[in-house]
Design a protein around this motif. Sequence first.
Motif, PDB file in Angstrom:
ATOM      1  N   VAL A  59       0.849  -1.185   0.000  1.00 43.43           N
ATOM      2  CA  VAL A  59       0.000   0.000   0.000  1.00 43.43           C
ATOM      3  C   VAL A  59       0.891   1.243   0.000  1.00 43.43           C
ATOM      4  O   VAL A  59       1.812   1.346   0.822  1.00 43.43           O
ATOM      5  CB  VAL A  59      -0.950   0.026   1.216  1.00 43.43           C
ATOM      6  N   GLN A  60       0.614   2.160  -0.911  1.00 51.82           N
ATOM      7  CA  GLN A  60       1.397   3.398  -0.987  1.00 51.82           C
ATOM      8  C   GLN A  60       0.468   4.598  -0.851  1.00 51.82           C
ATOM      9  O   GLN A  60      -0.539   4.704  -1.556  1.00 51.82           O
ATOM     10  CB  GLN A  60       2.153   3.482  -2.319  1.00 51.82           C
ATOM     11  N   GLU A  61       0.790   5.474   0.063  1.00 53.68           N
ATOM     12  CA  GLU A  61      -0.018   6.670   0.274  1.00 53.68           C
ATOM     13  C   GLU A  61       0.065   7.606  -0.925  1.00 53.68           C
ATOM     14  O   GLU A  61       1.060   7.621  -1.650  1.00 53.68           O
ATOM     15  CB  GLU A  61       0.447   7.422   1.524  1.00 53.68           C
ATOM     16  N   GLY A  62      -1.008   8.406  -1.104  1.00 54.95           N
ATOM     17  CA  GLY A  62      -0.991   9.427  -2.135  1.00 54.95           C
ATOM     18  C   GLY A  62      -0.393  10.725  -1.618  1.00 54.95           C
ATOM     19  O   GLY A  62       0.062  10.804  -0.469  1.00 54.95           O
ATOM     20  N   ILE A  63      -0.384  11.745  -2.452  1.00 53.88           N
ATOM     21  CA  ILE A  63       0.094  13.059  -2.038  1.00 53.88           C
ATOM     22  C   ILE A  63      -0.823  13.566  -0.914  1.00 53.88           C
ATOM     23  O   ILE A  63      -2.043  13.577  -1.070  1.00 53.88           O
ATOM     24  CB  ILE A  63       0.078  14.044  -3.210  1.00 53.88           C
ATOM     25  N   PRO A  64      -0.276  13.959   0.213  1.00 55.58           N
ATOM     26  CA  PRO A  64      -1.137  14.423   1.306  1.00 55.58           C
ATOM     27  C   PRO A  64      -1.867  15.713   0.937  1.00 55.58           C
ATOM     28  O   PRO A  64      -1.300  16.598   0.296  1.00 55.58           O
ATOM     29  CB  PRO A  64      -0.148  14.650   2.459  1.00 55.58           C
ATOM     30  N   TYR A  65      -3.131  15.801   1.340  1.00 59.54           N
ATOM     31  CA  TYR A  65      -3.899  17.004   1.045  1.00 59.54           C
ATOM     32  C   TYR A  65      -4.909  17.272   2.147  1.00 59.54           C
ATOM     33  O   TYR A  65      -5.365  16.373   2.865  1.00 59.54           O
ATOM     34  CB  TYR A  65      -4.607  16.895  -0.307  1.00 59.54           C
ATOM     35  N   LEU A  66      -5.237  18.546   2.278  1.00 61.04           N
ATOM     36  CA  LEU A  66      -6.270  19.034   3.196  1.00 61.04           C
ATOM     37  C   LEU A  66      -7.052  20.103   2.467  1.00 61.04           C
ATOM     38  O   LEU A  66      -6.477  20.987   1.835  1.00 61.04           O
ATOM     39  CB  LEU A  66      -5.634  19.659   4.452  1.00 61.04           C
ATOM     40  N   THR A  67      -8.362  20.043   2.543  1.00 62.65           N
ATOM     41  CA  THR A  67      -9.180  21.082   1.942  1.00 62.65           C
ATOM     42  C   THR A  67     -10.535  21.118   2.634  1.00 62.65           C
ATOM     43  O   THR A  67     -10.895  20.186   3.347  1.00 62.65           O
ATOM     44  CB  THR A  67      -9.357  20.840   0.428  1.00 62.65           C
ATOM     45  N   THR A  68     -11.269  22.206   2.423  1.00 64.86           N
ATOM     46  CA  THR A  68     -12.612  22.316   2.987  1.00 64.86           C
ATOM     47  C   THR A  68     -13.574  22.827   1.923  1.00 64.86           C
ATOM     48  O   THR A  68     -13.178  23.451   0.946  1.00 64.86           O
ATOM     49  CB  THR A  68     -12.653  23.292   4.187  1.00 64.86           C
ATOM     50  N   GLU A  69     -14.820  22.557   2.140  1.00 60.03           N
ATOM     51  CA  GLU A  69     -15.882  23.056   1.275  1.00 60.03           C
ATOM     52  C   GLU A  69     -16.986  23.616   2.162  1.00 60.03           C
ATOM     53  O   GLU A  69     -17.605  22.878   2.931  1.00 60.03           O
ATOM     54  CB  GLU A  69     -16.408  21.929   0.392  1.00 60.03           C
ATOM     55  N   PRO A  70     -17.223  24.933   2.123  1.00 59.98           N
ATOM     56  CA  PRO A  70     -16.561  25.943   1.291  1.00 59.98           C
ATOM     57  C   PRO A  70     -15.248  26.406   1.928  1.00 59.98           C
ATOM     58  O   PRO A  70     -14.906  25.998   3.042  1.00 59.98           O
ATOM     59  CB  PRO A  70     -17.586  27.080   1.270  1.00 59.98           C
ATOM     60  N   GLU A  71     -14.527  27.276   1.206  1.00 57.74           N
ATOM     61  CA  GLU A  71     -13.278  27.824   1.724  1.00 57.74           C
ATOM     62  C   GLU A  71     -13.531  28.986   2.685  1.00 57.74           C
ATOM     63  O   GLU A  71     -12.739  29.245   3.583  1.00 57.74           O
ATOM     64  CB  GLU A  71     -12.387  28.298   0.580  1.00 57.74           C
ATOM     65  N   THR A  72     -14.609  29.714   2.443  1.00 62.19           N
ATOM     66  CA  THR A  72     -14.969  30.854   3.292  1.00 62.19           C
ATOM     67  C   THR A  72     -16.436  30.745   3.672  1.00 62.19           C
ATOM     68  O   THR A  72     -17.284  30.451   2.834  1.00 62.19           O
ATOM     69  CB  THR A  72     -14.730  32.191   2.556  1.00 62.19           C
ATOM     70  N   VAL A  73     -16.715  30.975   4.946  1.00 64.32           N
ATOM     71  CA  VAL A  73     -18.080  30.938   5.458  1.00 64.32           C
ATOM     72  C   VAL A  73     -18.500  32.359   5.798  1.00 64.32           C
ATOM     73  O   VAL A  73     -17.785  33.074   6.499  1.00 64.32           O
ATOM     74  CB  VAL A  73     -18.184  30.053   6.713  1.00 64.32           C
ATOM     75  N   SER A  74     -19.647  32.787   5.290  1.00 64.16           N
ATOM     76  CA  SER A  74     -20.172  34.118   5.580  1.00 64.16           C
ATOM     77  C   SER A  74     -21.481  33.971   6.358  1.00 64.16           C
ATOM     78  O   SER A  74     -22.405  33.297   5.897  1.00 64.16           O
ATOM     79  CB  SER A  74     -20.419  34.902   4.284  1.00 64.16           C
ATOM     80  N   LEU A  75     -21.537  34.615   7.516  1.00 64.84           N
ATOM     81  CA  LEU A  75     -22.714  34.543   8.370  1.00 64.84           C
ATOM     82  C   LEU A  75     -23.326  35.929   8.527  1.00 64.84           C
ATOM     83  O   LEU A  75     -22.604  36.935   8.536  1.00 64.84           O
ATOM     84  CB  LEU A  75     -22.336  33.976   9.743  1.00 64.84           C
ATOM     85  N   PRO A  76     -24.628  36.010   8.665  1.00 62.17           N
ATOM     86  CA  PRO A  76     -25.292  37.309   8.778  1.00 62.17           C
ATOM     87  C   PRO A  76     -25.056  37.947  10.139  1.00 62.17           C
ATOM     88  O   PRO A  76     -24.694  37.277  11.111  1.00 62.17           O
ATOM     89  CB  PRO A  76     -26.773  36.965   8.578  1.00 62.17           C
ATOM     90  N   ALA A  77     -25.281  39.250  10.211  1.00 57.74           N
ATOM     91  CA  ALA A  77     -25.094  39.974  11.470  1.00 57.74           C
ATOM     92  C   ALA A  77     -26.022  39.453  12.557  1.00 57.74           C
ATOM     93  O   ALA A  77     -25.675  39.473  13.752  1.00 57.74           O
ATOM     94  CB  ALA A  77     -25.325  41.468  11.246  1.00 57.74           C
ATOM     95  N   ALA A  78     -27.193  38.965  12.181  1.00 59.48           N
ATOM     96  CA  ALA A  78     -28.152  38.462  13.167  1.00 59.48           C
ATOM     97  C   ALA A  78     -27.710  37.163  13.814  1.00 59.48           C
ATOM     98  O   ALA A  78     -28.309  36.715  14.800  1.00 59.48           O
ATOM     99  CB  ALA A  78     -29.516  38.270  12.496  1.00 59.48           C
ATOM    100  N   GLY A  79     -26.649  36.548  13.312  1.00 61.00           N
ATOM    101  CA  GLY A  79     -26.186  35.268  13.830  1.00 61.00           C
ATOM    102  C   GLY A  79     -26.727  34.125  12.998  1.00 61.00           C
ATOM    103  O   GLY A  79     -27.621  34.295  12.167  1.00 61.00           O
ATOM    104  N   GLY A  80     -26.213  32.936  13.209  1.00 57.93           N
ATOM    105  CA  GLY A  80     -26.669  31.780  12.455  1.00 57.93           C
ATOM    106  C   GLY A  80     -25.614  30.694  12.431  1.00 57.93           C
ATOM    107  O   GLY A  80     -24.571  30.804  13.094  1.00 57.93           O
ATOM    108  N   SER A  81     -25.895  29.634  11.663  1.00 61.12           N
ATOM    109  CA  SER A  81     -24.999  28.478  11.596  1.00 61.12           C
ATOM    110  C   SER A  81     -24.669  28.138  10.152  1.00 61.12           C
ATOM    111  O   SER A  81     -25.425  28.454   9.232  1.00 61.12           O
ATOM    112  CB  SER A  81     -25.636  27.261  12.274  1.00 61.12           C
TER     113      SER A  81
END
Length: 206
Positions: A59-81
């Motif tokens: 077994v051989q590992e692949g190129i290590p990677y880290l990522t997220t979806e989305p890259e930026t999270v925008s939340l309203p002034a009223a708050g939220g999740s």
Amino acid sequence: ELIADKTADGEPWISISPKSGKAGEAVINIVATENELEATRAAQVKVTVGVSVLNFDIVQEGIPYLTTEPETVSLPAAGGSATVKVDANVEYIVKTTPVEWLTADFNEETGEYTLTAVANTAYAPRSVTFTLSNELKGVSYTFVVEQEGKAKVLWEKNLADYSQITAGGPLRLAYKEGKLALSTGAAVHVLNAADGAYLMPVELPE
């Protein structure tokens, strides 16, 4: 006699030597080329000694990677999740500057973070950065959580953007029904409040 070989075709990334030998102790050298893909790959090697057969996996590992979806999270002034999905083929640690206005809960089954912000009572926006990293593998990734303030900039213009307007005194603004009236002291001009586009001049009585 010992015979060693790959059990499956189409695995050119490993080579075996020697592929045969006499009875007794022997060393089999297995060499893998560099894996230039992110995915882990595997092959099976079969060693035959007389009527005995031993299969073992390479077994051989692949190129290590880290990522997220989305890259930026925008939340309203009223708050939220919001939810952030992490995609990685290595273990990682998360570093951030703790803030009172944001909590992050991780679901190990889905690999998702649920980010929850309280209301932002300030006029200015705010943000916090999360860094995911594996120092041993030499990979890191950041994503940003942004939250709007009570007031936000809808558009930005310079007076020079308006060829129709010449400032001759103090500027005054008035708002009515989605329009801005801009007075320069010598003339009045109407702008679109939504995007700042110039609409028309207003003729003043002499």
